[in-house]
Design an enzyme around this catalytic site. Structure first.
Site, short mmCIF file in Angstrom:
data_model
loop_
_atom_site.label_atom_id
_atom_site.label_comp_id
_atom_site.label_asym_id
_atom_site.label_seq_id
_atom_site.Cartn_x
_atom_site.Cartn_y
_atom_site.Cartn_z
N THR A 207 0.94 -1.30 0.09
CA THR A 207 -0.46 0.03 -0.45
C THR A 207 0.99 1.42 0.27
O THR A 207 2.31 1.29 -0.63
CB THR A 207 -1.32 -0.16 0.84
OG1 THR A 207 -1.58 0.71 0.78
CG2 THR A 207 -0.40 -0.06 2.97
N ASN A 208 0.01 2.35 -0.03
CA ASN A 208 1.44 4.24 -0.20
C ASN A 208 0.21 3.90 1.09
O ASN A 208 -0.37 4.00 2.05
CB ASN A 208 1.26 4.66 -0.79
CG ASN A 208 -0.25 4.37 -1.47
OD1 ASN A 208 -1.25 5.53 -1.16
ND2 ASN A 208 -0.91 4.21 -2.13
N ARG A 209 1.30 5.53 1.61
CA ARG A 209 0.53 6.32 2.23
C ARG A 209 -0.48 8.00 2.53
O ARG A 209 -0.39 8.24 3.57
CB ARG A 209 2.02 7.13 3.42
CG ARG A 209 2.89 6.39 3.62
CD ARG A 209 4.29 6.93 3.81
NE ARG A 209 4.25 7.98 4.81
CZ ARG A 209 5.01 9.26 4.97
NH1 ARG A 209 6.21 9.44 4.26
NH2 ARG A 209 5.22 10.33 5.95
#
Ligand code: CTP
Length: 397
Positions: A207-209
């Site tokens: 995933t990412n932030r």
């Protein structure tokens, strides 16, 4: 939105009037000038002094104060919005029949400002035919309503509506009433927000932030402007925006499918999501065990959702993309605007302090397809959302 606005809060005699203290406080904090009008019944529940302290202004209760002759007529014409919270069954009945025997009813009968009612009463009273007819008459007259909600009432639990909406919810509805007449009113707006999550196995994900904050603020602000808003969101801890239909997705492929379903009806697409560009090529159906040595995972590209929407867009729809860059944001964004066939692109630089992921503020420059550059002032993501929607409204015409 509230700074410099003049709001009248009418409070009638119900137990929910304690919540109106919070409503007045929130409006004052947000910069509105708030005049509180109490009925006699309301003053039995909460003393005028409390509202005076919260609004910083004298509270209005009587038609018969010598220096305030005609104040009720003036106030209902000068203010930007009137909120009646709580609106009891008795108050609703008096308003529906055009009575004008105290400051609040007289003010409402003469008012030209928009009105929002937050009914609150016993569930049987709310369900009773006279109340239903009275509220319907007021809605026909152009009054907006919020609630009542299901939940605990003063006399105990109920699963039927009667309880006044929470002050925060009333505030969002009030914002929508205040912004009546916006170019987005009645338009269908589709917003995407948040990260995606690509599974490696049943336990692990890539995933990412992205927090989703920017997209959530845009969805909320579009609803305030009268739009019918759908928010397609990846995993986010943000609360659902009020009034917005929220659809949850996990992967870029799910995002693509959800966008494809909703886009043909949309007048505006705001693609604020941060979809993964790659996903694991092999998703294991069992948890991958620890093994000796290093691990290499093969990734395959996902689809570019925004690029793929070109054939699904309605003629005249306004398409907005985002570009989060690390350096040379405007130049890179300009190229993306052309490649993805966008009307607007919101460029920001993840390396700038106070901008990008996981923070409540942002600094962006919006580029338009005609070569215009619109740097928006640094501010909260809510304020930046307003700036972006102002530019969307210009393009909608
Ligand atoms: N986007 C998308 N589908 C993807 C990746 C991005 O629809 N698989 C959308 C984003 O929602 C955003 C815009 O495309 O509105 C730009 O996203 P960004 O990640 O900055 O651009 P990319 O095209 O992926 O370019 P790069 O990562 O090479 O900078």
């Amino acid at each position: 939105m509230w700074a410099g606005r003049h709001v009248v809060v009418g409070v009638t005699g119900g137990i929910a009037s304690y919540k109106s203290c919070h409503l007045v406080r929130r409006l004052s904090e947000a910069g509105a000038r708030v005049d509180v009008v109490l009925t006699r019944g309301a003053a039995e529940f909460v003393r005028p002094l409390t509202f005076e302290a919260l609004s910083g202004r004298p509270v209005l209760t009587s038609l018969w104060e010598p220096d305030r002759a005609l104040a009720h007529v003036r106030l209902g014409r000068e203010c930007d919005l009137i909120i009646v919270a709580p609106a009891t069954a008795h108050a609703v009945a008096r308003l529906a029949h055009g009575m004008a025997d105290d400051f609040l009813t007289a003010l409402l009968l003469a008012a030209t400002a928009p009105v929002l009612l937050a009914p609150a009463m016993n569930d049987e009273m709310y369900a009773a035919a006279p109340t239903e007819a009275n509220l319907a008459a007021l809605v026909r007259r152009g009054f907006a309503t919020v609630g009542p909600e299901r939940g605990p009432l003063a006399e105990g639990a109920s699963d039927r509506p009667g309880r006044m909406s929470e002050p925060e919810v009333i505030l969002h509805h009030a914002a929508r009433v205040l912004r009546r007449g916006s170019a987005l009113a009645g338009r269908r707006v589709l917003v995407t927000a948040g990260p995606t999550r690509e599974p490696l196995d049943p336990v692990r994900v890539m995933t990412n932030r992205s927090s989703g904050k920017m997209g959530y603020r845009i969805a909320q602000a579009a609803w305030h402007r009268g739009a019918e808003v759908t928010l397609i969101s990846g995993p986010s801890t943000e609360p659902d925006p009020i009034g917005v239909a929220v659809e949850r997705i996990e992967t870029t492929a799910e995002l693509e499918a959800a966008v494809a379903r909703a886009l043909p009806a949309a007048d505006v697409l705001v693609m604020a999501a941060a979809p993964a560009d790659y996903r694991p090529a092999d998703v294991l159906d069992r948890k991958r065990p620890r093994q000796e040595g290093s691990l290499t995972i093969a990734l395959e590209p996902t689809k570019d959702v925004l690029l793929g929407t070109r054939s699904l867009r309605r003629t005249g729809a306004v398409i907005v993309g985002f570009a989060l860059e690390t350096g040379d944001a405007a130049e890179k964004a300009a190229a993306k605007l052309v490649r993805k066939g966008l009307d607007l692109i919101v460029a920001n630089d993840a390396l700038e302090p106070g901008a990008g992921f996981e923070v409540d503020t942002n600094r962006v420059t919006v580029l338009d397809r005609d070569g215009g550059r619109h740097p928006l002032p640094f501010g909260s993501k809510a304020a930046v959302a307003e700036g972006i929607l102002d530019l969307v409204e210009v393009r909608l015409g």
